[in-house]
Design an enzyme around this catalytic site. Structure first.
Site, mmCIF file in Angstrom:
data_model
loop_
_atom_site.group_PDB
_atom_site.id
_atom_site.type_symbol
_atom_site.label_atom_id
_atom_site.label_comp_id
_atom_site.label_asym_id
_atom_site.label_seq_id
_atom_site.Cartn_x
_atom_site.Cartn_y
_atom_site.Cartn_z
ATOM 1 N N ASP A 263 -29.103 26.281 46.085
ATOM 2 C CA ASP A 263 -27.781 26.800 45.725
ATOM 3 C C ASP A 263 -27.338 27.729 46.858
ATOM 4 O O ASP A 263 -28.100 28.035 47.773
ATOM 5 C CB ASP A 263 -27.804 27.503 44.360
ATOM 6 C CG ASP A 263 -26.406 27.584 43.751
ATOM 7 O OD1 ASP A 263 -25.411 27.389 44.490
ATOM 8 O OD2 ASP A 263 -26.278 27.857 42.539
HETATM 9 C C1 NOJ Z 1 -22.893 28.483 43.503
HETATM 10 C C2 NOJ Z 1 -23.013 27.835 42.169
HETATM 11 O O1 NOJ Z 1 -24.095 28.377 41.457
HETATM 12 C C3 NOJ Z 1 -23.158 26.322 42.227
HETATM 13 O O2 NOJ Z 1 -23.070 25.827 40.926
HETATM 14 C C4 NOJ Z 1 -22.145 25.720 43.135
HETATM 15 O O3 NOJ Z 1 -22.269 24.328 43.142
HETATM 16 C C5 NOJ Z 1 -22.316 26.318 44.519
HETATM 17 N N1 NOJ Z 1 -22.105 27.740 44.468
HETATM 18 C C6 NOJ Z 1 -21.372 25.705 45.546
HETATM 19 O O4 NOJ Z 1 -20.081 26.121 45.311
#
Ligand code: NOJ
Length: 733
Positions: A263
C-alpha cells in the site's frame, strides 16, 4: 509474450533497471493537477528511477496516458511499458453506490455490473489495473473505511469478492474493456484497534483464518491479478514485512501466483512500526516477505542495490519480484498493446453514457434498506411532500472513494423529485457539516462558514415548509468526507445541526420519513424516535436522486438488507451477529440477574441486526424442510422453505440461511450465513427456496488448526434476517 521471452528479458536487464521496475510513482511525476491518495513522500526520487519505473498510480485520461506511455517506452532501455493503476472503486465517471451499499443489495450481480461498467469506462481512459476489490471484513462502525467493504460477514464478502473480480477482469483481463483486479488490503486491515484507521490489528490465527481470510481467498480463486498489502501490523508484524502471511499463507496455501504491491508508502512505514531502523532495513524486510512493488517510496529504488551488492539480499529474490511485474504486464497484454483500451473517442461515448447511468440507477434501487415503516411509505403522487435537509440538494453523494467521479454529474434528491413531477416543496434546512466545522476529503477541506444566525434562519425556513406539507422527507446523514480512508469517528451519530433541524421539523409535522445518507452504520436512536419511516440510502452514486425518488414513490420496493449491524450506540462497537456464546449468556427473561454477559446501561443487541430490512409488503415463511436428517461425508442435504408474499404489493425478500455448529472442539459462532437468495414475489405469490448443505460449508479451523467439519449436531435457520428463529436440526455423521 511467451514465458521464455520474459525470462530472457529479465536476464538482459541491468540491476538498476530491475530494481526500478519495482517502483510505482504517483501521478505527480507524470501529469499536472493529479490526485494524491496518500501523504507526499519527501524522499527525492531520481530521474532515472522515474524513467525506468514499472508502474504509475492515479493518472487517468486516454490522451495523457498514451503520451506518457509512448514517451516512457521510447526512453526505457528495454522499451518496457508502464502499468497504469488507479483506485476505481465504485465507478470511474458513472458512479455506483458505495461498496457497503452494494453489499446491502444481497445480490452479487449488482457488484458484478458495477465492476463491469467501471472497467469499461476506466479502461477507455487508459487504466489497466484497479485497486479493487477491497474485501476487508468490517465490524467496527467507527472505522471510516467500512464504506469500502461489503460488510461484516465472511460469506457475503466472499460472494461479492468473486463477483467484483469477475466483473473487472471478465474471463481475461487482457480483453478490451477489462481491467486487472487488485484485492486488498492483505490482511486484516478491517479490524484496527479502536476503529482508528491505520491502527494495529490483533487477531487470533483462528479468527483470521475463519473470518478474515476467506474473502481474500475468494478473490484470488476468481483470478485477481494482484494483491495489496495492508498498512496495519497483524499480531505485531506489519503485513508488508510479514513473511508468514505473504509467503506461506498467500502464496503456498492460497496458491497466489500474481503480483504483490505494497500500500502507499507501506514499505517505508515498516520503519515507523519499529521493525527496522531505516529505509534500507525496510526494503530488506519487504522484499524478503515477498512484496513486489514499492508504491510511492524509494526504499527499493534507493537501497536494494546496496543490499544486493553487499549480499544481504540475494539477486534471486529481486528477480522473482521483477518477473512477477513483467508477468503482470504480459497478462495485461501490454508488451503487444501498451495502450490497451486508451481511446479518446471511446471516452466521449462510454463515460456516463445512458446505458451506464441506467445500470447505476437499477443498482442503487437494490441497495436501499427500509428500517422502519408504519405504512407512511410509499408516498402517493398527489400528496404534498416537503423534502427537507442538506441532502435534498446535495450532489456529493458518490462516496469518498469516487476520486475521478464528479458530484456535478450526480442527480440530487431535489433533481430526481422535480423530474418525477409531483407535489413537492423543498428546503435545505442546514448544511451537512455543522457551522464552523471542517471535514477533509481526499484533497480538499469541506467547511461550513455559516454563522449561527444564518443557520437558525435556515431551520426556521424549513419549519415553515414542513408546516405546509402532508408529509416530510428528511434527507439527512453523514457528509461524504466523514467516511472513507482516514475518516474514523468516535461519535457515530449525524452532525448536531442536522439533529437540531430534525427535532424542529418533527415538532410541527409528525409525518416524518428519514432518508439517511451514510457510509457506515450510525447510531440512529434519536431518528428512530422521531421518524415513521427510515430508508437507508448510503452514498447512492450518480443516479442517487432518481433511484431514491422511484423507491419513495413505490415504483419499486426497497430490497436491501443490512450488510453490517447498526449498533444501539457506539459503546457496543464492534457488534456483529456472528458472535460467540459466553459462559454467562444474557437471559432476557431475567434482566435483574447481574452476573450475566451484558451491559448495565445499554442492550446487548444492536438496534438493527445484520440481514435486516423491510419491504412495502409482508412475507411469511414455512417451516424449514430438510431433505434428510443425516448428512454423511460427501453427501448433500437440501434445506428449503416456502416464502409467500402476503401483502398487496410486489416486493423482494432476501431469504437467508444460517447454520450453527452446536458443539465443536473450539467455541463456534452462534450462527453463520451460509446461503442467501433474493426473490421477487407478486402479491399472493409463493416460491420454494432451497439451499444445498454439504460438509464443505461446515468446515472451520478446529482445535488443531485443521480445516475440517466435525461430526455432530447442527442447527439450520432460514428466515428474513440473522435473528430468525425458524430452525431445524440435522446431524453430520
Ligand atoms: C491507500 C489506500 O489504503 C489504498 O486502498 C489505495 O488503493 C492506495 N492508497 C492508492 O491510492
Amino acid at each position: 509474450m511467451e514465458q521464455q521471452k520474459l525470462l530472457d528479458l529479465l536476464k538482459d536487464m541491468s540491476l538498476d533497471e530491475k530494481i526500478n521496475q519495482l517502483f510505482q510513482g504517483g501521478a505527480g511525476f507524470y501529469a499536472e493537477g493529479s490526485i494524491a491518495t496518500g501523504p507526499a513522500s519527501e524522499q527525492g526520487f531520481s530521474e532515472k528511477t522515474i524513467r525506468e519505473a514499472g508502474s504509475v498510480l492515479s493518472v487517468v485520461g486516454a490522451k495523457t496516458i498514451k503520451e506518457i506511455q509512448k514517451n516512457h517506452i521510447e526512453n526505457h532501455p528495454h522499451h518496457i511499458p508502464l502499468v497504469f493503476m488507479a483506485d476505481i472503486i465504485n465507478g470511474y465517471k458513472t458512479i455506483f453506490p458505495i461498496p457497503l451499499a452494494q453489499g446491502a443489495a444481497f445480490n452479487p450481480k449488482v457488484a458484478y455490473t458495477g465492476a463491469e461498467v467501471a472497467a469499461k469506462e476506466s479502461s477507455a481512459a487508459g487504466i489497466h489495473v484497479t485497486f479493487s476489490p477491497m474485501v476487508d471484513l468490517v465490524r467496527d462502525a467507527r472505522w471510516g473505511r467500512v464504506m469500502e467493504s461489503t460488510g461484516e460477514d465472511p460469506y457475503l464478502n466472499s460472494v461479492y469478492a468473486k463477483a467484483l473480480v469477475e466483473g473487472y477482469q471478465g474471463d481475461d483481463p487482457k480483453k478490451s474493456g477489462k481491467l486487472g483486479a487488485c484485492v486488498k488490503h492483505f490482511a486484516g486491515y478491517g479490524a484496527p484497534t479502536g476503529g482508528r484507521d491505520y491502527n494495529n490489528v490483533e487477531l487470533s490465527e483462528r479468527t483470521l483464518r475463519d473470518d478474515y481470510l476467506p474473502a481474500y481467498e475468494a478473490a484470488i480463486k476468481a483470478g485477481a491479478l494482484l494483491v495489496m498489502t495492508s498498512f496495519n501490523t497483524l499480531n505485531r508484524i506489519p503485513s508488508t514485512a510479514n513473511k508468514w502471511l505473504m509467503r506461506q499463507v498467500l502464496r503456498e496455501e492460497m496458491g497466489f501466483e500474481g503480483t504483490v504491491i505494497s500500500d502507499w508508502a507501506a514499505i517505508e512505514e515498516i520503519k515507523y512500526h519499529g521493525l527496522c531502523e531505516d529505509r534500507k532495513g525496510a526494503a530488506k524486510l519487504a522484499i524478503e516477505a515477498g512484496t513486489d512493488i514499492d508504491m510511492m517510496t524509494t526504499c527499493y529504488s534507493n537501497y536494494l542495490k546496496e543490499l544486493i551488492e553487499s549480499g544481504e539480499v540475494s539477486e534471486e529474490l529481486l528477480d522473482e519480484a521483477v518477473l512477477r511485474v513483467l508477468e503482470l504486464k504480459n497478462k495485461l497484454g501490454l508488451f503487444e498493446n501498451p495502450y490497451k483500451d486508451a481511446d479518446e473517442d471511446a471516452e466521449k461515448t462510454v463515460l456516463l453514457c445512458e446505458e451506464h447511468r441506467k445500470k447505476a440507477k437499477e443498482a442503487a434501487k437494490e441497495t436501499f434498506v427500509l428500517l422502519e415503516n408504519n405504512g407512511i411509505l410509499p408516498l402517493k403522487k398527489e400528496e404534498k411532500v416537503a423534502f427537507i435537509g442538506p441532502f435534498t440538494e446535495e450532489k456529493n453523494i458518490i462516496g469518498a472513494w469516487s476520486i475521478f467521479g464528479e458530484a456535478k454529474d450526480a442527480v440530487s434528491v431535489k433533481e430526481g423529485v422535480e423530474a418525477y413531477k409531483v407535489n413537492a416543496l423543498f428546503a435545505k434546512g442546514c448544511d451537512s457539516i455543522d457551522p464552523g466545522k471542517k471535514v477533509y476529503g481526499m484533497n480538499l477541506p469541506y467547511d461550513c462558514k455559516r454563522t449561527k444566525e444564518e443557520a437558525d434562519a435556515m431551520i426556521e425556513e424549513a419549519v415553515e415548509t414542513a408546516l405546509k406539507a402532508d408529509k416530510v422527507v428528511m434527507c439527512i446523514g453523514e457528509h461524504m468526507a466523514q467516511t472513507g480512508e482516514a475518516a474514523s469517528r468516535g461519535d457515530i451519530t449525524i452532525p448536531k445541526q442536522q439533529k437540531k433541524l430534525l427535532k424542529a421539523v418533527a415538532r410541527v409535522n409528525k409525518n416524518i420519513i428519514v432518508v439517511l445518507f451514510n457510509g457506515r452504520p450510525l447510531d440512529i436512536r434519536k431518528i428512530k424516535e422521531l421518524a415513521k419511516a427510515i430508508l437507508v440510502v448510503w452514498m447512492p452514486g450518480s443516479e442517487g436522486g432518481n433511484a431514491i425518488t422511484e423507491v419513495l414513490y413505490g415504483e419499486t420496493a426497497p430490497s436491501g438488507r443490512l450488510p453490517m449491524s447498526f449498533p444501539y450506540s457506539v459503546g457496543q462497537v464492534p457488534v456483529f451477529y456472528g458472535e460467540f456464546n459466553t459462559g454467562r449468556k444474557m437471559d432476557d427473561s431475567n434482566p435483574d440477574n447481574k452476573f450475566q454477559s451484558r451491559y448495565i446501561d445499554i442492550p446487548n443487541k444492536p438496534l438493527y441486526t445484520f440481514g435486516y430490512g423491510l419491504s412495502y409488503t409482508k412475507f411469511t415463511y414455512s417451516e424449514v424442510n430438510l431433505s434428510r436428517g443425516l448428512l454423511e461425508e460427501g453427501g448433500e442435504l437440501i434445506a428449503s422453505v416456502i416464502v409467500r408474499n402476503t401483502g398487496k404489493r410486489r416486493g423482494a425478500e432476501v431469504v437467508q440461511m444460517y447454520i450453527r455448529d452446536d458443539c465443536g472442539s473450539v467455541a463456534r459462532p452462534v450462527r453463520e450465513l451460509k446461503g442467501f437468495e433474493k426473490i421477487w414475489l407478486e402479491p399472493g405469490e409463493e416460491k420454494e427456496v432451497s439451499f444445498s448443505i454439504t460438509e464443505e460449508i461446515l468446515k472451520f479451523h478446529d482445535i488443531n488448526m485443521n480445516y475440517t467439519a466435525e461430526k455432530g449436531s447442527f442447527t439450520v435457520f432460514i428466515g428474513s434476517d440473522s435473528d430468525t428463529n425458524n430452525q431445524k436440526k440435522f446431524e453430520l455423521i
